[in-house]
Design a protein around this motif. Sequence first.
Motif, PDB file in Angstrom:
ATOM      1  N   LYS A   1      -0.216   8.104   4.208  1.00  0.00           N
ATOM      2  CA  LYS A   1      -0.253   8.643   5.672  1.00  0.00           C
ATOM      3  C   LYS A   1      -0.966   7.678   6.566  1.00  0.00           C
ATOM      4  O   LYS A   1      -0.944   7.238   7.724  1.00  0.00           O
ATOM      5  CB  LYS A   1      -0.941   9.856   5.712  1.00  0.00           C
ATOM      6  N   THR A   2      -2.160   6.947   5.905  1.00  0.00           N
ATOM      7  CA  THR A   2      -3.048   6.355   6.807  1.00  0.00           C
ATOM      8  C   THR A   2      -2.732   4.812   6.855  1.00  0.00           C
ATOM      9  O   THR A   2      -3.165   3.928   7.529  1.00  0.00           O
ATOM     10  CB  THR A   2      -4.434   6.274   6.142  1.00  0.00           C
ATOM     11  N   THR A   3      -1.719   4.375   6.018  1.00  0.00           N
ATOM     12  CA  THR A   3      -1.316   3.055   6.004  1.00  0.00           C
ATOM     13  C   THR A   3      -0.296   2.722   7.257  1.00  0.00           C
ATOM     14  O   THR A   3       0.758   3.468   7.450  1.00  0.00           O
ATOM     15  CB  THR A   3      -0.540   2.309   4.693  1.00  0.00           C
ATOM     16  N   LYS A   4      -0.575   1.837   8.155  1.00  0.00           N
ATOM     17  CA  LYS A   4       0.107   1.733   9.363  1.00  0.00           C
ATOM     18  C   LYS A   4       1.488   0.554   8.832  1.00  0.00           C
ATOM     19  O   LYS A   4       1.303  -0.104   7.922  1.00  0.00           O
ATOM     20  CB  LYS A   4      -0.486   0.578  10.441  1.00  0.00           C
TER      21      LYS A   4
ATOM     22  N   GLY B   1       0.986   4.005  -2.748  1.00  0.00           N
ATOM     23  CA  GLY B   1       0.909   5.446  -2.530  1.00  0.00           C
ATOM     24  C   GLY B   1       1.981   6.240  -3.148  1.00  0.00           C
ATOM     25  O   GLY B   1       1.720   7.364  -3.569  1.00  0.00           O
TER      26      GLY B   1
ATOM     27  N   LYS C   1       0.833  -1.165  -0.110  1.00  0.00           N
ATOM     28  CA  LYS C   1      -0.095  -0.004   0.053  1.00  0.00           C
ATOM     29  C   LYS C   1       0.956   1.153   0.025  1.00  0.00           C
ATOM     30  O   LYS C   1       0.431   2.172  -0.737  1.00  0.00           O
ATOM     31  CB  LYS C   1      -1.041  -0.279   1.354  1.00  0.00           C
ATOM     32  N   ARG C   2       1.890   1.132   0.757  1.00  0.00           N
ATOM     33  CA  ARG C   2       2.833   2.512   0.857  1.00  0.00           C
ATOM     34  C   ARG C   2       3.495   2.538  -0.402  1.00  0.00           C
ATOM     35  O   ARG C   2       3.807   3.738  -1.115  1.00  0.00           O
ATOM     36  CB  ARG C   2       3.870   2.260   2.043  1.00  0.00           C
TER      37      ARG C   2
ATOM     38  N   ASN D   1      -2.533  10.453   0.976  1.00  0.00           N
ATOM     39  CA  ASN D   1      -3.529   9.907   2.065  1.00  0.00           C
ATOM     40  C   ASN D   1      -3.220   8.398   2.138  1.00  0.00           C
ATOM     41  O   ASN D   1      -3.432   7.952   3.248  1.00  0.00           O
ATOM     42  CB  ASN D   1      -4.764  10.205   1.488  1.00  0.00           C
ATOM     43  N   LEU D   2      -2.843   7.594   1.118  1.00  0.00           N
ATOM     44  CA  LEU D   2      -2.446   6.170   1.281  1.00  0.00           C
ATOM     45  C   LEU D   2      -1.295   5.884   2.184  1.00  0.00           C
ATOM     46  O   LEU D   2      -1.407   5.168   2.819  1.00  0.00           O
ATOM     47  CB  LEU D   2      -2.630   5.642  -0.194  1.00  0.00           C
TER      48      LEU D   2
END
Length: 65
Positions: A59-62, A8, A4-5, A56-57
Amino acid sequence: MNMKRTFGAILTILGIIGIIWGAYAFVMGGDGAAIGQYTAAVPFVVGLIFFFAGINLVKTTKDQT
């Protein structure tokens, strides 16, 4: 490796390219054959969408360890 990162980051880079291309084409009155001055708003808007979606992807991915 967090996919995901990575996705992103790719979206963010594509967004920056789209913003630069759209702004350049608008300022120069179009890029010649492909798009006109006011049609240059399309890659600019798509670039903005990609840019903010990528940020946003990321920033919100842990982080996963």
